[in-house]
Motif scaffolding. Structure first.
Motif, short mmCIF file in Angstrom:
data_model
loop_
_atom_site.label_atom_id
_atom_site.label_comp_id
_atom_site.label_asym_id
_atom_site.label_seq_id
_atom_site.Cartn_x
_atom_site.Cartn_y
_atom_site.Cartn_z
N ASP A 88 44.51 29.87 31.03
CA ASP A 88 44.58 29.73 32.48
C ASP A 88 45.39 30.87 33.10
OD1 ASP A 88 43.08 27.45 32.24
OD2 ASP A 88 44.78 26.08 32.56
N GLU A 89 46.51 31.23 32.46
CA GLU A 89 47.34 32.33 32.97
C GLU A 89 46.60 33.66 32.89
OE1 GLU A 89 50.31 34.20 34.87
OE2 GLU A 89 50.12 32.04 34.60
N MET A 90 45.91 33.88 31.79
CA MET A 90 45.15 35.13 31.66
C MET A 90 44.01 35.19 32.68
SD MET A 90 45.18 35.56 27.51
CE MET A 90 44.10 36.97 27.51
N GLN A 91 43.36 34.06 32.92
CA GLN A 91 42.30 34.04 33.94
C GLN A 91 42.88 34.39 35.31
OE1 GLN A 91 40.44 30.07 32.92
NE2 GLN A 91 38.68 31.22 33.70
N ARG A 92 44.01 33.80 35.65
CA ARG A 92 44.64 34.11 36.94
C ARG A 92 45.00 35.60 37.02
NH1 ARG A 92 46.74 28.95 36.33
NH2 ARG A 92 48.56 29.67 35.19
N MET A 93 45.53 36.14 35.92
CA MET A 93 45.92 37.55 35.88
C MET A 93 44.69 38.44 36.10
SD MET A 93 47.40 39.78 32.70
CE MET A 93 45.86 39.55 31.84
N TYR A 94 43.61 38.17 35.37
CA TYR A 94 42.40 39.00 35.51
C TYR A 94 41.80 38.86 36.90
CZ TYR A 94 42.25 40.02 30.50
OH TYR A 94 42.53 40.47 29.24
N THR A 95 41.78 37.65 37.43
CA THR A 95 41.23 37.44 38.76
C THR A 95 42.07 38.14 39.82
OG1 THR A 95 40.29 35.32 38.09
CG2 THR A 95 40.60 35.67 40.45
N GLN A 96 43.39 38.05 39.70
CA GLN A 96 44.28 38.71 40.66
C GLN A 96 44.14 40.23 40.57
OE1 GLN A 96 48.49 38.05 40.11
NE2 GLN A 96 48.89 38.39 42.28
N THR A 97 44.05 40.76 39.36
CA THR A 97 43.89 42.21 39.20
C THR A 97 42.58 42.67 39.81
OG1 THR A 97 45.23 42.19 37.18
CG2 THR A 97 43.79 44.10 37.52
N GLY A 98 41.49 41.95 39.55
CA GLY A 98 40.21 42.30 40.16
C GLY A 98 40.27 42.24 41.68
N GLY A 99 40.93 41.23 42.21
CA GLY A 99 41.08 41.12 43.67
C GLY A 99 41.90 42.25 44.25
#
Length: 143
Positions: A71-82
């Protein structure tokens, strides 16, 4: 301020509309891939199941740890993409600001030249040389 020309604006466009969206997609793809790694596919960490065939050790602690990390990695990747897409939008707005300023300057020049108090369209010395006139550059020597 540095002079911005068409080639520079093209490069800003390429970065904002071509390159950065593709980079953001890499991070979004990674986030989506992690979303599919829930462990419910018959392997990996499944909550409240034995860690192996015939085993008595339950995997709930491993499953919980994996779930939190995923979940943390997903948030990190999503935030970086955003963030990358936000940077693309900022470059797009900067490019448009240069275009708008250039169009405003071109319009101001046209209005200036249209005012007879500033420019006399009938005065040959105040206008480009007419084709065929003595001061027209004509064609270069083709020898």
């Amino acid at each position: 301020m540095a002079e911005i020309v068409g080639g520079d604006l093209y490069h800003l466009w390429r970065v904002s509309d071509v390159h950065l969206p593709r980079i953001a997609d890499v991070y979004y793809d990674a986030s989506r891939a992690l979303g599919g790694a829930t462990g419910d596919d018959g392997g990996g960490f499944r909550a409240n199941t034995p860690t192996g065939p015939g085993g008595t050790i339950m995997s709930s602690a491993g499953a919980a740890a994996w779930g939190a990390l995923r979940d943390e990695m997903q948030r990190m990747y999503t935030q970086t993409g955003g963030t990358i897409l936000n940077a693309a939008d900022a470059l797009r707005r900067a490019r448009q600001a240069y275009v708008d300023a250039d169009l405003a300057s071109a319009d101001a020049l046209s209005q200036y030249l249209a005012d007879p108090a500033n420019h006399d369209p009938n005065n040959p010395a105040s206008n480009p040389p007419a084709e065929g006139a003595d001061d027209h550059p004509g064609e270069p020597y083709q020898g």
